[in-house]
Design a protein around this motif. Structure first.
Motif, PDB file in Angstrom:
ATOM      1  N   UNK A 248       5.796 -37.753 -12.568  1.00  0.00           N
ATOM      2  CA  UNK A 248       5.169 -39.004 -13.024  1.00  0.00           C
ATOM      3  C   UNK A 248       4.412 -38.700 -14.323  1.00  0.00           C
ATOM      4  N   UNK A 249       4.036 -39.762 -15.081  1.00  0.00           N
ATOM      5  CA  UNK A 249       3.282 -39.514 -16.323  1.00  0.00           C
ATOM      6  C   UNK A 249       2.013 -38.694 -16.091  1.00  0.00           C
ATOM      7  N   UNK A 250       1.304 -38.942 -14.981  1.00  0.00           N
ATOM      8  CA  UNK A 250       0.067 -38.177 -14.712  1.00  0.00           C
ATOM      9  C   UNK A 250       0.395 -36.709 -14.443  1.00  0.00           C
ATOM     10  N   UNK A 251       1.434 -36.514 -13.650  1.00  0.00           N
ATOM     11  CA  UNK A 251       1.814 -35.136 -13.321  1.00  0.00           C
ATOM     12  C   UNK A 251       2.257 -34.390 -14.586  1.00  0.00           C
ATOM     13  N   UNK A 252       3.000 -35.100 -15.421  1.00  0.00           N
ATOM     14  CA  UNK A 252       3.432 -34.488 -16.695  1.00  0.00           C
ATOM     15  C   UNK A 252       2.252 -34.099 -17.554  1.00  0.00           C
ATOM     16  N   UNK A 253       1.265 -34.990 -17.592  1.00  0.00           N
ATOM     17  CA  UNK A 253       0.068 -34.707 -18.409  1.00  0.00           C
ATOM     18  C   UNK A 253      -0.602 -33.439 -17.884  1.00  0.00           C
ATOM     19  N   UNK A 275       3.551 -30.318  -6.277  1.00  0.00           N
ATOM     20  CA  UNK A 275       4.474 -31.222  -6.994  1.00  0.00           C
ATOM     21  C   UNK A 275       5.928 -30.791  -6.721  1.00  0.00           C
ATOM     22  N   UNK A 276       6.146 -29.476  -6.792  1.00  0.00           N
ATOM     23  CA  UNK A 276       7.528 -28.991  -6.601  1.00  0.00           C
ATOM     24  C   UNK A 276       8.036 -29.350  -5.211  1.00  0.00           C
ATOM     25  N   UNK A 277       7.128 -29.272  -4.225  1.00  0.00           N
ATOM     26  CA  UNK A 277       7.543 -29.653  -2.858  1.00  0.00           C
ATOM     27  C   UNK A 277       7.887 -31.134  -2.815  1.00  0.00           C
ATOM     28  N   UNK A 278       7.079 -31.926  -3.501  1.00  0.00           N
ATOM     29  CA  UNK A 278       7.292 -33.375  -3.514  1.00  0.00           C
ATOM     30  C   UNK A 278       8.697 -33.722  -4.009  1.00  0.00           C
ATOM     31  N   UNK A 279       9.158 -33.000  -5.007  1.00  0.00           N
ATOM     32  CA  UNK A 279      10.464 -33.334  -5.608  1.00  0.00           C
ATOM     33  C   UNK A 279      11.583 -32.370  -5.181  1.00  0.00           C
ATOM     34  N   UNK A 280      11.305 -31.554  -4.176  1.00  0.00           N
ATOM     35  CA  UNK A 280      12.316 -30.600  -3.640  1.00  0.00           C
ATOM     36  C   UNK A 280      12.926 -29.732  -4.750  1.00  0.00           C
ATOM     37  N   UNK A 281      12.047 -29.281  -5.631  1.00  0.00           N
ATOM     38  CA  UNK A 281      12.516 -28.546  -6.810  1.00  0.00           C
ATOM     39  C   UNK A 281      13.113 -27.185  -6.438  1.00  0.00           C
ATOM     40  N   UNK A 282      12.439 -26.470  -5.554  1.00  0.00           N
ATOM     41  CA  UNK A 282      12.923 -25.113  -5.245  1.00  0.00           C
ATOM     42  C   UNK A 282      14.291 -25.179  -4.559  1.00  0.00           C
TER      43      UNK A 282
END
Ligand code: FPP
Ligand code: MG
Length: 324
Positions: A248-253, A275-282
């Motif tokens: 999100x814009x806040x997370x990016x900031x 954040x990475x868990x939120x978006x299943x990045x790993x």
């Protein structure tokens, strides 16, 4: 076949490689064997020598040159780690203090230089131009990869292709070269040699993607080195690239702020991991690593009629599942 079976298969050869490593660390400048023995005694998976040994076997070669070249690729790797730990200001390596923590940056860089020079002295003695060409090109790629990584520090906009180019150069090029050596020793035909190179390249890409994922989520005790180093150094790897693209814009900031920050603490790392868990990045990064490992195995499938590719395929699986 499991990775343990692979280790059993090459156990005697690896013992000979260890002897060659010990012998070639010898110098009347005492600090060289001291640091050398420290590096070679505290573990290490010996994955690059294993790649030389297995690709030589795959190609039908069982002579002594595979032992020498295994020693050479391990020396190039150790030299690069000595330098990399200085660049990354790493305190831990293979479960203990890094050489730079114990002996300082100067000694680490200079012993790295010795190892690198020794690698090429061994190659000169063997006098096989094809292998010399392959390993000198791989070494240039490694240095280019590290420089390219450095100039992209803090660059959250880096394109995935450019990141993959860094990964190819700094890590996969040496794996590719290990396999090319085996193909050369066994005098494989052009098609099989290309398949073996593709295998090595894809294993190297998979290996570094897993490394980049583990830098965020591994258990330090098992990994044997500190986690969170990439974030601390503003080294933008695939987990951060994918996160930045979806955040999100806040997370990016927040992420942009970390790239500029003087210091990144454990709380910042925990936030990024959340954040990475939120978006299943790993999961996504490991999925991509798996795809490279699959591509590596796919390249060798046409050559597996007698099970010749099985040990190499077992390595592909290990590279993905490893926690260390
Ligand atoms: C580890 O990466 C480092 C490399 C894969 C390559 C290092 C290459 C150089 C320092 C330049 C070339 C030097 C020679 C002597 C050929 P990483 O920091 O992602 O992995 P890490 O987590 O294990 O430190
Ligand atoms: Mg490093």
């Amino acid at each position: 076949m499991q990775f343990n079976d692979v280790l059993e298969l090459v156990r005697d050869d690896l013992e000979r490689v260890s002897e060659a490593i010990r012998a070639n660390f010898e110098s009347d400048v005492a600090l060289i064997p001291t640091i050398g023995n420290y590096l070679s005694n505290n573990g290490g998976k010996r994955l690059r020598p294993i790649m030389v040994l297995l690709s030589s076997r795959f190609a039908g070669y069982a002579g002594a040159r595979a032992i020498t070249y295994s020693c050479v690729v391990e020396f190039i790797h150790l030299a690069s780690l000595l330098h990399d730990d200085v660049v990354d200001e790493a305190e831990l390596r293979r479960g203990g203090p890094s050489a730079n923590s114990n002996w300082g940056n100067e000694a680490s860089v200079l012993v790295g230089d010795f190892l690198f020079a020794k690698s090429f002295a061994l190659l000169a003695k063997e006098n096989v131009p094809e292998v010399l060409t392959s390993l000198s090109q791989a070494s240039c790629h490694m240095a280019e990869g590290e420089v390219l990584e450095l100039v992209n520090h803090g660059n959250l906009q880096i394109a995935e292709e450019e990141y993959l180019d860094v990964v190819y150069r700094k890590t996969a090029a040496l794996f590719e070269s290990c396999c090319e050596i085996g193909a050369y020793l066994g005098q494989l035909d052009a098609g099989a040699a290309a398949a073996l190179r593709a295998y090595g390249r894809n294993i190297g890409l998979a290996f570094q993607l897993v490394d980049d994922a583990l830098d965020y989520v591994a258990h330090e005790d098992r990994l044997g080195k500190s986690i969170g180093k990439d974030l601390e150094e503003a080294n933008v790897t695939l987990p951060l690239i994918l996160l930045h693209a979806q955040a999100s814009p806040q997370e990016r900031a927040f992420l942009n702020g970390l790239m500029e920050a003087e210091r990144v603490d454990k709380r910042d790392l925990a936030t990024v991991i959340e954040y990475m868990e939120r978006y299943h990045i790993i999961e996504e990064v490991l999925g991509r690593a798996r795809a490279y490992a699959d591509a590596a195995c796919e390249a060798l499938k046409p050559y597996n009629a007698n099970g010749d590719s099985e040990p190499l395929m077992a390595v592909a699986n290990y590279v993905i599942e490893r926690q260390e």
